[in-house]
Design a protein around this motif. Structure first.
Motif, mmCIF file in Angstrom:
data_model
loop_
_atom_site.group_PDB
_atom_site.id
_atom_site.type_symbol
_atom_site.label_atom_id
_atom_site.label_comp_id
_atom_site.label_asym_id
_atom_site.label_seq_id
_atom_site.Cartn_x
_atom_site.Cartn_y
_atom_site.Cartn_z
ATOM 1 N N VAL A 57 0.587 -1.150 0.244
ATOM 2 C CA VAL A 57 0.102 0.002 -0.623
ATOM 3 C C VAL A 57 0.710 1.366 -0.253
ATOM 4 O O VAL A 57 0.285 2.620 -0.825
ATOM 5 C CB VAL A 57 -0.550 0.181 1.534
ATOM 6 N N TRP A 58 2.106 0.826 1.138
ATOM 7 C CA TRP A 58 3.582 2.436 1.347
ATOM 8 C C TRP A 58 3.334 2.740 -0.598
ATOM 9 O O TRP A 58 3.540 3.899 -0.839
ATOM 10 C CB TRP A 58 3.880 2.325 1.741
ATOM 11 N N LEU A 59 3.556 1.658 -1.103
ATOM 12 C CA LEU A 59 4.366 1.350 -2.717
ATOM 13 C C LEU A 59 3.678 2.253 -3.933
ATOM 14 O O LEU A 59 3.892 2.814 -4.477
ATOM 15 C CB LEU A 59 5.062 0.615 -3.246
ATOM 16 N N GLY A 60 2.046 1.689 -3.244
ATOM 17 C CA GLY A 60 0.800 2.212 -4.141
ATOM 18 C C GLY A 60 1.267 4.512 -3.724
ATOM 19 O O GLY A 60 1.083 4.745 -5.160
ATOM 20 N N GLN A 119 -5.432 6.719 1.239
ATOM 21 C CA GLN A 119 -6.011 7.369 2.578
ATOM 22 C C GLN A 119 -4.553 8.113 3.084
ATOM 23 O O GLN A 119 -3.539 7.309 2.597
ATOM 24 C CB GLN A 119 -6.334 5.965 3.222
ATOM 25 N N GLU A 120 -3.903 8.902 3.771
ATOM 26 C CA GLU A 120 -2.895 9.111 4.130
ATOM 27 C C GLU A 120 -2.419 7.768 5.186
ATOM 28 O O GLU A 120 -1.083 7.658 5.740
ATOM 29 C CB GLU A 120 -3.364 10.065 4.935
ATOM 30 N N HIS A 121 -3.165 7.303 6.122
ATOM 31 C CA HIS A 121 -2.810 5.833 6.667
ATOM 32 C C HIS A 121 -3.022 4.957 6.129
ATOM 33 O O HIS A 121 -3.196 3.599 7.021
ATOM 34 C CB HIS A 121 -3.149 6.343 8.428
ATOM 35 N N GLY A 122 -2.922 4.700 5.031
ATOM 36 C CA GLY A 122 -3.653 3.722 4.628
ATOM 37 C C GLY A 122 -2.810 2.242 4.754
ATOM 38 O O GLY A 122 -3.318 1.322 5.386
ATOM 39 N N LEU A 139 -13.691 -3.319 3.343
ATOM 40 C CA LEU A 139 -14.833 -1.816 2.583
ATOM 41 C C LEU A 139 -14.729 -0.922 3.630
ATOM 42 O O LEU A 139 -15.442 -0.154 3.393
ATOM 43 C CB LEU A 139 -16.197 -3.201 2.174
ATOM 44 N N ALA A 140 -14.821 -1.490 4.524
ATOM 45 C CA ALA A 140 -15.390 -0.390 5.681
ATOM 46 C C ALA A 140 -14.771 0.760 6.463
ATOM 47 O O ALA A 140 -14.608 2.076 6.232
ATOM 48 C CB ALA A 140 -15.791 -0.987 6.698
ATOM 49 N N VAL A 141 -12.997 0.488 6.212
ATOM 50 C CA VAL A 141 -12.096 1.204 6.368
ATOM 51 C C VAL A 141 -11.578 2.160 4.980
ATOM 52 O O VAL A 141 -11.143 3.071 5.508
ATOM 53 C CB VAL A 141 -10.440 0.949 7.539
ATOM 54 N N SER A 142 -11.940 1.806 4.100
ATOM 55 C CA SER A 142 -11.917 2.447 3.077
ATOM 56 C C SER A 142 -12.533 3.065 2.795
ATOM 57 O O SER A 142 -12.385 4.146 2.439
ATOM 58 C CB SER A 142 -11.417 1.306 1.897
#
Length: 257
Positions: free
Chosen positions: A52-55, A135-138, A249-252
């Motif tokens: 996710v960070w690489l994204g 998301q910043e904290h993804g 789905l919820a946290v996204s």
């Protein structure tokens, strides 16, 4: 000895990490293994967070990061949970007869219903992870939900939840976990999700994520007990995948709700 044997059982069953087999597999060992399940997911969670960070760093397209994250989880778990999801859906849709459903699940072949379930779940999980790239904290959210999804196992193996048949993984661990430790592990896992989702600021999606996952898990267990007479190893795998999907789905939706 039960702690060491339980950890070996958890790692050897839930991951592809090579470990020595447990010396004793009894109810205490099984309970320890299920309570340890979230910890076994820490390395995989770190890998997903890295993707996710690489994204976020534009090294990967968001959807590529999401698909690779799901692939990593499947590889680390030796496809165990996804296989359980496929077999469970096939069994439940093949017949309303308990014995017939269990026989279909035992066969291990993927039918049309199981394949559709896999496509839908893998797709939803991939899209959910891809959304976390924005998301910043993804990365923290991704790691938290992967670990928290494994808290479905001690809840599904709580005392009072029967095994569907007398043999197999389900029979070994079903009903082995005392209720209080199972709830404590779930609360710790939920707290991890809440910390990752809510510390930057209040968000309804992050707040509801563990609650919605618990409701989805309860629904899965209710269907399994009513239709199959209890849980099997396949049902436990399905519980993990359903929990992960609902959490993602919820946290996204963090920042959107």
């Amino acid at each position: 000895m039960s702690l060491r044997d339980g950890w070996r059982l958890a790692m050897g069953t839930l991951t592809r990490v090579p470990v020595r087999p447990p010396g004793v597999i009894d109810r205490r060992t099984a309970a320890t293994a299920m309570l340890s399940a979230p910890l076994t997911a820490v390395p995989a969670a770190a890998g997903v967070a890295l993707l996710v960070w690489l994204g976020q760093e534009k090294a990967l397209a968001p959807l590529v990061a999401g698909l690779l994250g799901v692939a990593l989880l499947a590889w680390v778990s030796r496809m165990l949970h996804l296989d359980g999801l496929s077999d469970t859906v096939d069994g439940l849709t093949a017949s309303t007869d308990r014995e017939r459903s269990l026989a279909v699940m035992r066969s291990g072949t993927a039918g049309p219903a199981g394949v559709v379930a896999l496509v839908v779940v893998i797709g939803l999980q991939s899209v959910g992870l891809a959304a976390l790239v924005g998301q910043e904290h993804g990365p923290w959210l991704a790691a938290a939900v992967v670990i928290a999804s494994r808290a479905a196992l001690p809840l599904a193996c709580t005392r009072g939840v029967p095994a569907a048949r007398p043999e197999g993984l389900g029979a070994t661990v079903a009903g082995s976990v005392p209720r209080v430790p199972a709830v404590v592990v779930w609360l710790l896992a939920a707290g991890l999700v809440w910390a990752a989702a809510l510390l930057p600021g209040f968000d309804l999606g992050g707040l509801l994520a563990p609650v919605l996952a618990a409701l989805a898990l309860a629904s899965c267990l209710a269907v399994a007990v009513r239709r199959l007479g209890g849980v099997t190893g396949d049902v436990l795998g399905a519980c993990v995948e359903v929990s992960l999907t609902v959490l993602l789905l919820a946290v996204s939706s963090v920042g959107l709700v």
